[in-house]
Scaffold this active site. Structure first.
Site, PDB file in Angstrom:
ATOM      1  N   HIS A  15     -39.965  11.157  28.882  1.00 12.36           N
ATOM      2  CA  HIS A  15     -39.213   9.963  29.269  1.00 12.36           C
ATOM      3  C   HIS A  15     -37.847   9.953  28.589  1.00 12.36           C
ATOM      4  O   HIS A  15     -37.537  10.779  27.735  1.00 12.36           O
ATOM      5  CB  HIS A  15     -39.991   8.673  28.985  1.00 12.36           C
ATOM      6  CG  HIS A  15     -40.082   8.270  27.548  1.00 12.36           C
ATOM      7  ND1 HIS A  15     -40.544   7.032  27.133  1.00 12.36           N
ATOM      8  CD2 HIS A  15     -39.761   8.934  26.404  1.00 12.36           C
ATOM      9  CE1 HIS A  15     -40.507   6.966  25.831  1.00 12.36           C
ATOM     10  NE2 HIS A  15     -40.035   8.089  25.353  1.00 12.36           N
ATOM     11  N   CYS A  34     -33.805   8.534  21.599  1.00 11.16           N
ATOM     12  CA  CYS A  34     -34.609   8.312  22.812  1.00 11.16           C
ATOM     13  C   CYS A  34     -33.740   8.233  24.059  1.00 11.16           C
ATOM     14  O   CYS A  34     -34.255   8.261  25.178  1.00 11.16           O
ATOM     15  CB  CYS A  34     -35.439   7.039  22.670  1.00 11.16           C
ATOM     16  SG  CYS A  34     -36.679   7.179  21.383  1.00 11.16           S
ATOM     17  N   HIS A  40     -37.371  13.610  26.518  1.00  9.29           N
ATOM     18  CA  HIS A  40     -38.214  14.130  25.439  1.00  9.29           C
ATOM     19  C   HIS A  40     -39.644  13.703  25.753  1.00  9.29           C
ATOM     20  O   HIS A  40     -39.864  12.819  26.578  1.00  9.29           O
ATOM     21  CB  HIS A  40     -37.767  13.592  24.068  1.00  9.29           C
ATOM     22  CG  HIS A  40     -37.926  12.123  23.942  1.00  9.29           C
ATOM     23  ND1 HIS A  40     -36.980  11.227  24.401  1.00  9.29           N
ATOM     24  CD2 HIS A  40     -38.932  11.368  23.444  1.00  9.29           C
ATOM     25  CE1 HIS A  40     -37.408   9.993  24.171  1.00  9.29           C
ATOM     26  NE2 HIS A  40     -38.586  10.047  23.599  1.00  9.29           N
ATOM     27  N   HIS A  42     -43.932  12.883  24.826  1.00 12.42           N
ATOM     28  CA  HIS A  42     -44.912  12.304  23.898  1.00 12.42           C
ATOM     29  C   HIS A  42     -46.310  12.718  24.317  1.00 12.42           C
ATOM     30  O   HIS A  42     -46.572  12.918  25.507  1.00 12.42           O
ATOM     31  CB  HIS A  42     -44.854  10.773  23.902  1.00 12.42           C
ATOM     32  CG  HIS A  42     -43.603  10.218  23.313  1.00 12.42           C
ATOM     33  ND1 HIS A  42     -43.386  10.134  21.961  1.00 12.42           N
ATOM     34  CD2 HIS A  42     -42.498   9.718  23.901  1.00 12.42           C
ATOM     35  CE1 HIS A  42     -42.205   9.598  21.734  1.00 12.42           C
ATOM     36  NE2 HIS A  42     -41.629   9.334  22.894  1.00 12.42           N
ATOM     37  N   ASP A  80     -49.797  12.180  33.894  1.00  8.15           N
ATOM     38  CA  ASP A  80     -49.930  13.369  33.046  1.00  8.15           C
ATOM     39  C   ASP A  80     -48.997  14.489  33.506  1.00  8.15           C
ATOM     40  O   ASP A  80     -48.961  14.830  34.694  1.00  8.15           O
ATOM     41  CB  ASP A  80     -51.383  13.856  33.041  1.00  8.15           C
ATOM     42  CG  ASP A  80     -51.628  14.920  31.976  1.00  8.15           C
ATOM     43  OD1 ASP A  80     -50.999  14.838  30.898  1.00  8.15           O
ATOM     44  OD2 ASP A  80     -52.434  15.830  32.222  1.00  8.15           O
ATOM     45  N   HIS A  81     -48.252  15.052  32.546  1.00  6.83           N
ATOM     46  CA  HIS A  81     -47.287  16.128  32.804  1.00  6.83           C
ATOM     47  C   HIS A  81     -46.198  15.705  33.780  1.00  6.83           C
ATOM     48  O   HIS A  81     -45.657  16.525  34.518  1.00  6.83           O
ATOM     49  CB  HIS A  81     -47.990  17.416  33.258  1.00  6.83           C
ATOM     50  CG  HIS A  81     -48.683  18.123  32.134  1.00  6.83           C
ATOM     51  ND1 HIS A  81     -49.861  17.668  31.592  1.00  6.83           N
ATOM     52  CD2 HIS A  81     -48.345  19.210  31.420  1.00  6.83           C
ATOM     53  CE1 HIS A  81     -50.227  18.467  30.607  1.00  6.83           C
ATOM     54  NE2 HIS A  81     -49.315  19.409  30.464  1.00  6.83           N
ATOM     55  N   GLU A 125     -48.022   5.806  21.311  1.00  4.49           N
ATOM     56  CA  GLU A 125     -46.937   6.735  21.656  1.00  4.49           C
ATOM     57  C   GLU A 125     -46.838   7.833  20.599  1.00  4.49           C
ATOM     58  O   GLU A 125     -46.489   8.973  20.889  1.00  4.49           O
ATOM     59  CB  GLU A 125     -45.612   5.988  21.778  1.00  4.49           C
ATOM     60  CG  GLU A 125     -44.532   6.809  22.459  1.00  4.49           C
ATOM     61  CD  GLU A 125     -43.329   5.979  22.807  1.00  4.49           C
ATOM     62  OE1 GLU A 125     -43.116   5.720  24.001  1.00  4.49           O
ATOM     63  OE2 GLU A 125     -42.614   5.552  21.882  1.00  4.49           O
TER      64      GLU A 125
HETATM   65 NI    NI Z   1     -39.856   8.462  23.333  1.00 11.47          NI
END
Ligand code: NI
Length: 136
Positions: A15, A34, A40, A42, A80-81, A125
């Site tokens: 995100h 961010c 990036h 998580h 996911d992914h 997160e």
């Molecule tokens: Ni983040």
């Protein structure tokens, strides 16, 4: 007699936190790293808790297989992914913070559950940062 049952799940996603209506400078001031335009990732950990009466016949609050399938269909298959900003329609115009992701998961799952059941979403997160949403 209300009992809470919980199931954990996991997804990886990328995100970027930013607002299109803010300058890059203001986005950097508020969101820092961010706001990286290259995104990036998580490793999100999810805990879904369902509270309700124990069914007299089955002894269950909810069949865990049903809960597992709802999590798979509504969360894992959807997130996911994925790049949340670019690939998940709910975040097209909604900043994909942990708070907003938890609210989106709540609404997607709530619509699939028996209305008598209460739902709580905990989303980690990072191992130390997590948010909780249980409606309203
Ligand atoms: Ni983040």
């Amino acid at each position: 007699m209300n009992v809470t049952v919980s199931r954990s799940a996991h997804f990886n996603a990328a995100h970027r936190l930013h607002r299109k209506d803010w300058s890059f400078k203001k986005n950097n001031e508020i969101f820092g790293k961010c706001n990286n335009p290259n995104f990036h990732g998580h490793n999100y950990e999810l805990v879904v808790s369902v509270t309700g009466e124990i069914d007299k016949e089955t002894g269950y609050v909810i069949d865990m297989k049903i809960l597992k399938d709802i999590i798979k269909n509504e969360v894992e298959d959807a997130f996911d992914h994925k790049n949340l900003n670019l690939e998940v329609p709910e975040f097209k115009d909604l900043n994909p913070t942990a708070e907003n992701i938890a609210v989106v998961i709540y609404h997607k799952m709530k619509s699939k559950l028996n209305p008598n059941l209460k739902l709580e979403i905990q989303l980690y997160e990072t191992p130390r940062n997590f948010v909780t949403y249980k409606g309203n």
